[in-house]
Design a protein around this motif. Structure first.
Motif, PDB file in Angstrom:
ATOM      1  N   ASP A  30       0.839  -1.206   0.000  1.00  0.00           N
ATOM      2  CA  ASP A  30       0.000   0.000   0.000  1.00  0.00           C
ATOM      3  C   ASP A  30       0.875   1.258   0.000  1.00  0.00           C
ATOM      4  N   PHE A  31       0.249   2.349  -0.364  1.00  0.00           N
ATOM      5  CA  PHE A  31       0.946   3.634  -0.264  1.00  0.00           C
ATOM      6  C   PHE A  31       0.080   4.627   0.494  1.00  0.00           C
ATOM      7  N   PHE A  32       0.700   5.683   0.983  1.00  0.00           N
ATOM      8  CA  PHE A  32      -0.037   6.737   1.697  1.00  0.00           C
ATOM      9  C   PHE A  32       0.724   8.056   1.574  1.00  0.00           C
ATOM     10  N   GLY A  33       0.006   9.134   1.896  1.00  0.00           N
ATOM     11  CA  GLY A  33       0.622  10.457   1.827  1.00  0.00           C
ATOM     12  C   GLY A  33       0.520  11.083   0.448  1.00  0.00           C
ATOM     13  N   GLU A  34      -0.268  10.433  -0.428  1.00  0.00           N
ATOM     14  CA  GLU A  34      -0.419  10.944  -1.797  1.00  0.00           C
ATOM     15  C   GLU A  34      -1.403  12.115  -1.870  1.00  0.00           C
ATOM     16  N   LEU A  35      -2.379  12.138  -0.921  1.00  0.00           N
ATOM     17  CA  LEU A  35      -3.470  13.115  -1.041  1.00  0.00           C
ATOM     18  C   LEU A  35      -2.973  14.554  -0.960  1.00  0.00           C
ATOM     19  N   ALA A  36      -2.158  14.838   0.029  1.00  0.00           N
ATOM     20  CA  ALA A  36      -1.672  16.214   0.200  1.00  0.00           C
ATOM     21  C   ALA A  36      -0.858  16.659  -1.019  1.00  0.00           C
ATOM     22  N   LEU A  37      -0.145  15.709  -1.634  1.00  0.00           N
ATOM     23  CA  LEU A  37       0.667  16.066  -2.806  1.00  0.00           C
ATOM     24  C   LEU A  37      -0.210  16.351  -4.014  1.00  0.00           C
ATOM     25  N   LEU A  38      -1.294  15.585  -4.143  1.00  0.00           N
ATOM     26  CA  LEU A  38      -2.186  15.762  -5.301  1.00  0.00           C
ATOM     27  C   LEU A  38      -3.079  16.992  -5.145  1.00  0.00           C
ATOM     28  N   THR A  39      -3.578  17.213  -3.922  1.00  0.00           N
ATOM     29  CA  THR A  39      -4.579  18.272  -3.715  1.00  0.00           C
ATOM     30  C   THR A  39      -3.962  19.570  -3.204  1.00  0.00           C
ATOM     31  N   GLN A  40      -2.725  19.500  -2.747  1.00  0.00           N
ATOM     32  CA  GLN A  40      -2.058  20.630  -2.104  1.00  0.00           C
ATOM     33  C   GLN A  40      -2.807  21.134  -0.879  1.00  0.00           C
ATOM     34  N   GLU A  41      -3.590  20.210  -0.294  1.00  0.00           N
ATOM     35  CA  GLU A  41      -4.242  20.465   0.996  1.00  0.00           C
ATOM     36  C   GLU A  41      -3.329  19.945   2.098  1.00  0.00           C
ATOM     37  N   GLN A  67      -3.156   5.269 -11.503  1.00  0.00           N
ATOM     38  CA  GLN A  67      -3.313   4.341 -10.370  1.00  0.00           C
ATOM     39  C   GLN A  67      -3.365   5.094  -9.047  1.00  0.00           C
ATOM     40  N   ILE A  68      -2.471   6.062  -8.891  1.00  0.00           N
ATOM     41  CA  ILE A  68      -2.422   6.816  -7.633  1.00  0.00           C
ATOM     42  C   ILE A  68      -3.691   7.645  -7.476  1.00  0.00           C
ATOM     43  N   THR A  69      -4.111   8.294  -8.563  1.00  0.00           N
ATOM     44  CA  THR A  69      -5.288   9.161  -8.515  1.00  0.00           C
ATOM     45  C   THR A  69      -6.556   8.373  -8.209  1.00  0.00           C
ATOM     46  N   GLU A  70      -6.634   7.149  -8.750  1.00  0.00           N
ATOM     47  CA  GLU A  70      -7.820   6.330  -8.516  1.00  0.00           C
ATOM     48  C   GLU A  70      -7.956   5.991  -7.024  1.00  0.00           C
ATOM     49  N   VAL A  71      -6.860   5.548  -6.427  1.00  0.00           N
ATOM     50  CA  VAL A  71      -6.881   5.224  -4.990  1.00  0.00           C
ATOM     51  C   VAL A  71      -7.179   6.481  -4.176  1.00  0.00           C
ATOM     52  N   ALA A  72      -6.553   7.590  -4.567  1.00  0.00           N
ATOM     53  CA  ALA A  72      -6.732   8.852  -3.830  1.00  0.00           C
ATOM     54  C   ALA A  72      -8.195   9.291  -3.862  1.00  0.00           C
ATOM     55  N   SER A  73      -8.852   9.155  -5.017  1.00  0.00           N
ATOM     56  CA  SER A  73     -10.235   9.654  -5.063  1.00  0.00           C
ATOM     57  C   SER A  73     -11.175   8.743  -4.290  1.00  0.00           C
ATOM     58  N   GLU A  74     -10.883   7.427  -4.256  1.00  0.00           N
ATOM     59  CA  GLU A  74     -11.684   6.540  -3.394  1.00  0.00           C
ATOM     60  C   GLU A  74     -11.551   6.947  -1.928  1.00  0.00           C
ATOM     61  N   ARG A  75     -10.330   7.287  -1.528  1.00  0.00           N
ATOM     62  CA  ARG A  75     -10.106   7.693  -0.132  1.00  0.00           C
ATOM     63  C   ARG A  75     -10.816   9.004   0.163  1.00  0.00           C
ATOM     64  N   LEU A  76     -10.728   9.927  -0.762  1.00  0.00           N
ATOM     65  CA  LEU A  76     -11.391  11.230  -0.575  1.00  0.00           C
ATOM     66  C   LEU A  76     -12.896  11.046  -0.454  1.00  0.00           C
ATOM     67  N   ASP A  77     -13.467  10.168  -1.299  1.00  0.00           N
ATOM     68  CA  ASP A  77     -14.915   9.912  -1.265  1.00  0.00           C
ATOM     69  C   ASP A  77     -15.326   9.379   0.099  1.00  0.00           C
ATOM     70  N   LYS A  78     -14.558   8.412   0.612  1.00  0.00           N
ATOM     71  CA  LYS A  78     -14.866   7.834   1.926  1.00  0.00           C
ATOM     72  C   LYS A  78     -14.826   8.894   3.007  1.00  0.00           C
ATOM     73  N   ASN A  79     -13.773   9.711   2.967  1.00  0.00           N
ATOM     74  CA  ASN A  79     -13.592  10.692   4.025  1.00  0.00           C
ATOM     75  C   ASN A  79     -14.628  11.813   3.947  1.00  0.00           C
ATOM     76  N   ALA A  80     -15.186  12.015   2.765  1.00  0.00           N
ATOM     77  CA  ALA A  80     -16.183  13.065   2.599  1.00  0.00           C
ATOM     78  C   ALA A  80     -17.468  12.717   3.336  1.00  0.00           C
ATOM     79  N   LEU A  81     -17.652  11.416   3.659  1.00  0.00           N
ATOM     80  CA  LEU A  81     -18.891  10.972   4.308  1.00  0.00           C
ATOM     81  C   LEU A  81     -18.894  11.246   5.813  1.00  0.00           C
ATOM     82  N   ILE A  82     -17.760  11.663   6.350  1.00  0.00           N
ATOM     83  CA  ILE A  82     -17.667  11.866   7.810  1.00  0.00           C
ATOM     84  C   ILE A  82     -18.634  12.959   8.262  1.00  0.00           C
TER      85      ILE A  82
END
Ligand code: CMP
Length: 139
Positions: A78-89, A124-139
């Motif tokens: 698995d990988f992690f830490g991609e979201l901040a790099l992609l979104t600059q959040e 590949q990275i973007t696909e995993v990242a958007s699944e994670r973002l979708d999940k976290n958006a439900l909080i």
């Protein structure tokens, strides 16, 4: 026999399925950009709210992302830490090692280089990242 400390980047990269699939020719190109980092159980690797400077591939071991409502466990391959790099959040979650982990660290400028040069890896990275973002958006 030679003592194998498991620290040669080429071998570590080949063990990460994400890279193994990309073919031997690219493995050493990518391995040159990755720095092995060993972390111990309980060590904090990413702190929520901080700016992102690198992403991480798990060569061995397990980490936990303190996501809500439930924490998520990530392991070998698995990988992690991609979201901040992609979104600059800022970092979206704190990530802590839950065992000894052999990580491969990809710094931001090399991350940008890899995704620009390899659209399939970017996808590949973007696909995993958007699944994670979708999940976290439900909080
Ligand atoms: P980043 O936001 O840079 O730092 C925290 C990381 O936690 C994030 O990138 C993702 O890699 C990871 N992460 C966040 N949400 C999830 C999730 N729902 N499942 C798995 N990993 C996640």
């Amino acid at each position: 026999p030679k003592l194998d400390l498991g620290l040669e980047p080429d071998k570590l990269v080949a063990k990460v399925p994400f890279f193994a699939k990309t073919g031997a020719d690219r493995i050493s190109e990518i391995a040159d950009m990755l720095t092995p980092r060993l972390v111990v159980p309980g060590e904090c690797i990413i702190t929520r709210g901080e700016p992102g400077t690198a992403m991480y591939f798990i060569s061995s071991g397990a980490v936990e992302a303190a996501t809500k409502p439930q924490p998520v466990r990530l392991g070998s391959g698995d990988f992690f830490g991609e979201l901040a790099l992609l979104t600059q959040e800022p970092r979206s979650a704190t990530i802590t090692a839950i065992s000894y982990c052999q990580l491969l660290v990809l710094q931001l400028d090399d991350f940008n280089r890899i995704i620009a040069a390899h659209p399939d890896l970017q996808a590949q990275i973007t696909e995993v990242a958007s699944e994670r973002l979708d999940k976290n958006a439900l909080i």
